[in-house]
Structures are given as C-alpha cells and as structure tokens.
Scaffold this motif. Sequence first.
Motif, mmCIF file in Angstrom:
data_model
loop_
_atom_site.group_PDB
_atom_site.id
_atom_site.type_symbol
_atom_site.label_atom_id
_atom_site.label_comp_id
_atom_site.label_asym_id
_atom_site.label_seq_id
_atom_site.Cartn_x
_atom_site.Cartn_y
_atom_site.Cartn_z
ATOM 1 N N PHE A 151 0.832 -1.208 0.000
ATOM 2 C CA PHE A 151 0.000 0.000 0.000
ATOM 3 C C PHE A 151 0.863 1.252 0.000
ATOM 4 O O PHE A 151 0.596 2.213 -0.733
ATOM 5 N N ASN A 152 1.908 1.264 0.827
ATOM 6 C CA ASN A 152 2.809 2.428 0.868
ATOM 7 C C ASN A 152 3.501 2.628 -0.471
ATOM 8 O O ASN A 152 3.717 3.762 -0.915
ATOM 9 N N SER A 153 3.829 1.531 -1.145
ATOM 10 C CA SER A 153 4.449 1.635 -2.466
ATOM 11 C C SER A 153 3.493 2.261 -3.465
ATOM 12 O O SER A 153 3.877 3.087 -4.296
ATOM 13 N N LEU A 154 2.221 1.876 -3.362
ATOM 14 C CA LEU A 154 1.206 2.465 -4.242
ATOM 15 C C LEU A 154 1.078 3.965 -4.009
ATOM 16 O O LEU A 154 1.017 4.753 -4.956
ATOM 17 N N VAL A 155 1.046 4.368 -2.742
ATOM 18 C CA VAL A 155 0.949 5.790 -2.410
ATOM 19 C C VAL A 155 2.140 6.558 -2.967
ATOM 20 O O VAL A 155 1.996 7.650 -3.536
ATOM 21 N N ASN A 156 3.327 5.983 -2.838
ATOM 22 C CA ASN A 156 4.535 6.642 -3.373
ATOM 23 C C ASN A 156 4.460 6.786 -4.890
ATOM 24 O O ASN A 156 4.846 7.822 -5.451
ATOM 25 N N ASP A 157 3.959 5.742 -5.560
ATOM 26 C CA ASP A 157 3.824 5.815 -7.015
ATOM 27 C C ASP A 157 2.849 6.906 -7.426
ATOM 28 O O ASP A 157 3.081 7.631 -8.397
ATOM 29 N N VAL A 158 1.741 7.021 -6.689
ATOM 30 C CA VAL A 158 0.756 8.069 -6.992
ATOM 31 C C VAL A 158 1.361 9.452 -6.797
ATOM 32 O O VAL A 158 1.167 10.360 -7.615
ATOM 33 N N ASN A 159 2.094 9.632 -5.715
ATOM 34 C CA ASN A 159 2.720 10.936 -5.455
ATOM 35 C C ASN A 159 3.744 11.283 -6.529
ATOM 36 O O ASN A 159 3.841 12.438 -6.971
ATOM 37 N N LYS A 160 4.515 10.287 -6.955
ATOM 38 C CA LYS A 160 5.490 10.522 -8.027
ATOM 39 C C LYS A 160 4.794 10.902 -9.323
ATOM 40 O O LYS A 160 5.239 11.779 -10.058
ATOM 41 N N PHE A 161 3.684 10.223 -9.585
ATOM 42 C CA PHE A 161 2.913 10.533 -10.796
ATOM 43 C C PHE A 161 2.383 11.967 -10.771
ATOM 44 O O PHE A 161 2.466 12.695 -11.768
ATOM 45 N N LYS A 162 1.844 12.382 -9.622
ATOM 46 C CA LYS A 162 1.330 13.756 -9.499
ATOM 47 C C LYS A 162 2.446 14.774 -9.723
ATOM 48 O O LYS A 162 2.252 15.794 -10.398
ATOM 49 N N LYS A 163 3.594 14.506 -9.133
ATOM 50 C CA LYS A 163 4.727 15.428 -9.262
ATOM 51 C C LYS A 163 5.199 15.509 -10.705
ATOM 52 O O LYS A 163 5.455 16.602 -11.232
ATOM 53 N N LEU A 164 5.298 14.347 -11.358
ATOM 54 C CA LEU A 164 5.738 14.310 -12.749
ATOM 55 C C LEU A 164 4.744 15.021 -13.660
ATOM 56 O O LEU A 164 5.135 15.779 -14.548
ATOM 57 N N MET A 165 3.473 14.809 -13.409
ATOM 58 C CA MET A 165 2.442 15.454 -14.221
ATOM 59 C C MET A 165 2.473 16.959 -14.063
ATOM 60 O O MET A 165 2.346 17.710 -15.042
ATOM 61 N N ALA A 166 2.638 17.427 -12.835
ATOM 62 C CA ALA A 166 2.708 18.869 -12.577
ATOM 63 C C ALA A 166 3.908 19.487 -13.282
ATOM 64 O O ALA A 166 3.815 20.574 -13.869
ATOM 65 N N GLN A 167 5.043 18.791 -13.242
ATOM 66 C CA GLN A 167 6.243 19.295 -13.912
ATOM 67 C C GLN A 167 6.057 19.354 -15.415
ATOM 68 O O GLN A 167 6.459 20.323 -16.066
ATOM 69 N N GLU A 168 5.416 18.323 -15.966
ATOM 70 C CA GLU A 168 5.202 18.295 -17.410
ATOM 71 C C GLU A 168 4.265 19.409 -17.847
ATOM 72 O O GLU A 168 4.497 20.087 -18.849
ATOM 73 N N LEU A 169 3.172 19.604 -17.090
ATOM 74 C CA LEU A 169 2.221 20.663 -17.433
ATOM 75 C C LEU A 169 2.863 22.027 -17.338
ATOM 76 O O LEU A 169 2.640 22.908 -18.172
ATOM 77 N N LYS A 170 3.677 22.217 -16.290
ATOM 78 C CA LYS A 170 4.338 23.503 -16.091
ATOM 79 C C LYS A 170 5.333 23.782 -17.201
ATOM 80 O O LYS A 170 5.360 24.878 -17.771
#
Length: 308
Positions: free
Chosen positions: A154-173
Amino acid sequence: MKNSTIGILASSVFSTLLLSAEPSAFGAGDLTNPNPYGLTSNEKVILDTKTELKKVAIKSNNQDNKLNSLRDRIDGLQTIVESLSRKAHNNKINIQKQNELITQNSKNTDEFQIRVGDLAHKNAEDIKQLKLVLQEMSKLIDEINAQYITKAEFNSLVNDVNKFKKLMAQELKSGSKSKKSSKKSKLSSMSNKEIYDKANAYYKRKYYTNAIEYFEYLIKKNYKPAYSHYMIGEMYYHRKNYANAISYFKKSSSLYSKAKYMPKLMLHTAISMKKTGDKKHANVFFNAVIAKYPNSKEAKEAKKYIQQ
C-alpha cells in the motif's frame, strides 16, 4: 456632444459587466480530457502510468471490500462457535446432573440412561458442527493471507501516486512555459503588419482564439489599437461573451470615434447591453445609431430592436 453623452451613460455599466477571459478552443495535450489527443511521448507515458495506477487503486478498493466481507463472515462464524461452545458446556453440566440423579434414584436408571444418551448424541453433533465451522474459518484466513495487500504494498502504491502527481505537474508547467515562449518568440520575429494581416486572416476563418492573441499583441505594441480593440470586441460578441465585448467596444470608441466601423460597434454594444439585461442603456445606443447613422443598415436593425 452626443458621443460624449453616450460614453458617459455607458461607462457606468461597463465596470460591472466584465467576465473572465474565454476558455481555450483547443484541447490538444490536455491530460484531464476523458479522451485526450495530440499527446507528446512524455504525455503518453504519463497517461499510461495514470491508467495503470488507477487499475491498481481499483484492485485495492475491491480487495478492501472483499476483506470487509470476509471479516463479517468471520465475525458470524465466531458467534456460531461461541454459541456451540456454550451448548457443549451446558450439555456437559446436564450430563453431570443426570449422573447424580442416577446415583440417587437407581429405579429410574433406564430412563436416565436414555436421556444421557440423547444428550451425548446431541453434544457429539454440536462438536461435529463446531469442527466444520473451524475448517471454514481456516479457509477464510488462508484466503485473506493470499489476497490481502500488505502495508508495504500500500505504501508503495501511495509513493507511485505521489510521483505521478509530481511528474504530471512538472510536465504541465514545462509544457505551458514552452508554448508561451514559442508563441512569444514567433510573434516577436514578425513585423506588426504581418501580425495584423495574420490576425485578420484568423478572424475571417473564425479562429478566434488565435485572432484574439494576435490582436492583443498588436495592442501591446500600440499598433492600430482602436481597430484591435474593436476586433476583439467583435469576437467576444460572436462568442456571446457580451460583458467582455462591451469593454473592448468602449475602449475602441474612446481611442477613435470616427472609424468606419462605428455604426456596427454601437449596434453591437447596444445588443450586448440588451443581452446582459441593461435595456435602458441599450435603447440609448439604439437611438444613437439611428440618429447618427440614419441611412445605415445598422440603423434599420436598431429600429427593429426598439420596436420589439
């Protein structure tokens, strides 16, 4: 003098009628779109990652729901086990009482033996049922151990989601900065006349988003600002964004009130006021069009609105 009066009457309304800028007409590269298109390779990777994470999250939710169902079943089985245990204990006590009664009254030995036999048989059946319940519980526990997501997973899943959000924000920016920089660089490399011609071409093809961008650039460069304001007002008018249209019409007329497009500007200002509920000032503008440009087609249209 009439122009000044009209300007004064209209200015009290313009400040309350501004709306936010119109949304972009293009959705290419928009990852929030249910059916995105025009994606770059990075955006496709992000979209695929987002899809996989969504599947994992759905699986996790399904497993949690199944786990809750299994727990409810275990609770029910535990209740049955407790009930059977109480019955077995009571049967044991009853057997002891019957044995005591047999000792006290030997004459009724046969009757007591039958009753003891019945109780023993019933107790044996209860024990058999208890064993079956325990076997079912064991199966459920094994099933939970096999399917339940661990805390580490579960913690691994949460980390993957957070990484995805960060990557998406960087790409959009970075994508937004890149597009703005590219457009600015493109416009700066063109002459004002080229931008002017290109803006009018976009307008004729009804590419209003691009046309507005080009005319706004001309306004910043102070190149034909009255006409540029008028054209932006026309595009907002056609998009039924009447508050913004009025604002740009007002600025255009204040910069150059003798332009050949003034009849249409005043007519569309009046119609925009009518559409926003300001009928009083709308009628003032309709009458102004009729009085100042009596032989124009705009004057004829203004008369129709007044008659309505």
